[in-house]
Design an enzyme around this catalytic site. Structure first.
Site, PDB file in Angstrom:
ATOM      1  N   SER A  46       0.831  -1.218   0.000  1.00 45.92           N
ATOM      2  CA  SER A  46       0.000   0.000   0.000  1.00 45.92           C
ATOM      3  C   SER A  46       0.861   1.262   0.000  1.00 45.92           C
ATOM      4  O   SER A  46       0.419   2.311  -0.465  1.00 45.92           O
ATOM      5  CB  SER A  46      -0.921  -0.002   1.211  1.00 45.92           C
ATOM      6  OG  SER A  46      -0.159  -0.104   2.408  1.00 45.92           O
ATOM      7  N   HIS A  47       2.055   1.196   0.553  1.00 47.98           N
ATOM      8  CA  HIS A  47       2.934   2.368   0.598  1.00 47.98           C
ATOM      9  C   HIS A  47       4.104   2.248  -0.379  1.00 47.98           C
ATOM     10  O   HIS A  47       5.042   3.018  -0.311  1.00 47.98           O
ATOM     11  CB  HIS A  47       3.483   2.584   2.007  1.00 47.98           C
ATOM     12  CG  HIS A  47       2.447   3.089   2.962  1.00 47.98           C
ATOM     13  ND1 HIS A  47       1.462   2.270   3.481  1.00 47.98           N
ATOM     14  CD2 HIS A  47       2.211   4.321   3.476  1.00 47.98           C
ATOM     15  CE1 HIS A  47       0.691   2.986   4.274  1.00 47.98           C
ATOM     16  NE2 HIS A  47       1.105   4.218   4.299  1.00 47.98           N
ATOM     17  N   GLU A 188      -8.149  -1.671   3.056  1.00 53.33           N
ATOM     18  CA  GLU A 188      -8.914  -2.909   2.908  1.00 53.33           C
ATOM     19  C   GLU A 188     -10.391  -2.598   2.642  1.00 53.33           C
ATOM     20  O   GLU A 188     -11.042  -3.273   1.834  1.00 53.33           O
ATOM     21  CB  GLU A 188      -8.758  -3.780   4.170  1.00 53.33           C
ATOM     22  CG  GLU A 188      -9.490  -5.109   4.130  1.00 53.33           C
ATOM     23  CD  GLU A 188      -9.001  -6.068   3.039  1.00 53.33           C
ATOM     24  OE1 GLU A 188      -7.819  -5.982   2.653  1.00 53.33           O
ATOM     25  OE2 GLU A 188      -9.823  -6.890   2.563  1.00 53.33           O
TER      26      GLU A 188
END
Lengths: 334, 334
Positions: A46-47, A188
């Site tokens: 995600s990063h 999510e």
């Protein structure tokens, strides 16, 4: 889906070129590219590269100023402040870093606050960096509001993580703790909303404050804190350090980290570094005993074990990444 | 049961006389008596008069040294350490207090660790005291182990609370947060065990690491952390600050706070004080806005509201207390 294999240095290089092409100065881009590589290295996708098109969009729309020059101050011997000047968080943190480390060693403890800032990537990496300097690091960063207070319905705080970096006495980290205040990562819920799937019970409430399994309703409502009022309490602690103490805007007033609307989020961070040697000579020995007491229990894992495992693999094998994502990133360079 | 009414000053006086009769020096007894009165004032009965017979027993059996003279050091400008010398925590904290406050004002941030210490009463009261000095206080204390790591079965950390005291800019506290790492207070499980009642699902596991509703099994096993691994993480943060950084024994090696066995627990505390003025001029304004954003939501309450409510009543009406408890306390004086 075509999957590609990339080395970690290729990840860093691609990110650097993309950010510079989108308008960042070389210095600013370098700090962010390194953070992106570290996220991919530890399996925190995600990063990682997923965020690069967002960074580039935000550079282009002015949500982040790619040419910002951070201003570091040290108003008291143990207090370091950094104005990120609505640029990326990473170069602001890098600029203040040597001042923080020096202040912590001299005073036994020091804190660095950053304001007019932006998403700082994986918080645990900053904590780990403090640990690698032989210091104990407690780091906080806040985010646009997504969690309502217990029994309330309007979000007041963000997922507001804290991270702890514990030195091992040998230049590394014995423990890295990195946890948000919410039951589940917002990414999510976003993913399930896009895929039209339900969320799990206990994750979120709707705008009327009632439990919901509808991901889209959850995004309009509020995420639930882990452990009820205690999770909210942990997030409130982070809010007060990263936003109020730093002089950043409150989470409830910050523009979103996603999308191009709302101008710079002007959020903040707070990094506290302790020199264990100033307080006790037995610190490393106790940490070793504590770590062993957890690790030796069958089934129990020390926090951060998943990331260490991912790192051991990606450092040798590189990462597997969606070719379409690489295409979208490379489009910013052409 | 005969109920008596007592003023708060009568509570303090009774505690003072009892501790002196059981062997404490006047200075040491005064610090503990004040803490006991504050607990009763705020309706936190577990740390009020109920604890006085335990303090007296512990003075007599040597689990706490009532004549201890704490030793304060300031090895670095921002680092204060106090050796409680196996005496009460309170006089050790009081001894170091002016040094901590001065260090925080001068440096912008300072930390005071206490070791060879004991239960410090209601942690939130120490945080409030920092707030009353116009500083932001983050306080931690650990306790004999009662919580196993996630998926483990042997307790490694105690209920390990943290407390945050946020100054209101006018000599008081705008927010007091005080929360332990466990789902439920250990005193509640002890109470149910004595009464032969079941505990609730999600509170504890048995010594084999399986969920249990049997209070006696729970006491032999492990309490569960609030929010699963995130609650354990919060307790681990506290362990590292209050035990490892201070040089106190680890929670897993500390003798119990209840009962007379095992000698002094030699636990520890860590108090961090920030001067908000060193970091940002807008701190009080932001805290006011944040508090309003929570308080204005129907049904939502700011942390600490219950204690404030109890205080407003007991300061006028005094407390109602079981006559038999007073009899047991007075027996130490006669």
């Amino acid at each position: 889906m075509t999957e590609l294999t990339m080395t970690l240095s290729a990840v860093e290089d691609l990110c650097l070129k993309t950010l510079v092409a989108a308008g960042a100065s070389m210095d600013n881009a370098r700090s962010v590219a390194r953070s992106t590589m570290l996220a991919e290295r530890d399996g925190i996708r995600s990063h990682g590269l997923l965020y690069v098109p967002i960074y580039a969009d935000h550079l282009r729309c002015g949500k982040v100023d790619g040419k910002a020059v951070p201003a570091v101050n040290r108003p008291r011997p143990g207090a370091v402040t950094v104005d990120a000047a609505t640029g990326f968080a990473h170069p602001a943190i890098d600029q203040g870093w040597p001042v923080l480390i020096d202040a912590a060693r001299t005073n036994g403890i020091a804190a660095m606050t950053v304001f007019n800032s932006y998403n700082c990537g994986v918080l645990g990496h900053h904590a780990e960096r403090i640990a690698e300097a032989g210091l104990l690091g407690l780091c906080t960063t806040h985010a646009p509001a997504s969690i309502a207070p217990p029994n309330g319905r309007s979000p007041v705080i963000g997922t507001n993580p804290f991270a702890l970096g514990v030195p091992d006495g040998a230049g590394g980290a014995a423990i890295i703790l990195d946890q948000s205040a919410s039951v589940i990562a917002k990414s999510e819920i976003l993913l399930r909303s896009r895929e039209g799937r339900q969320i799990e019970p206990g994750w979120a409430i709707n705008p009327q404050g009632k439990p919901t399994l509808d991901a889209a309703e959850a995004l309009k409502g509020s995420m639930l804190p882990a452990g009820g009022h205690k999770g909210f309490g942990a997030g409130l602690l982070v809010e007060i350090l990263a936003s109020c103490l730093s002089g950043a805007v409150l989470s409830k007033d910050a523009s979103p980290f996603s999308g191009t609307a709302g101008g710079p989020p002007k959020t903040g961070q707070c990094f506290i570094a302790f020199d264990p040697a100033a307080f006790s000579s037995g610190f490393s020995q106790q940490i070793e005993t504590l770590v062993a007491a957890i690790a030796e229990q069958e089934g129990a894992r020390l926090p951060g074990t998943g990331r260490r495992h991912a790192r051991a693999i990606t450092e040798i094998e590189g990462i597997r990444v969606d070719g379409a994502l690489i295409g979208r990133i490379e489009a910013f360079i052409r």
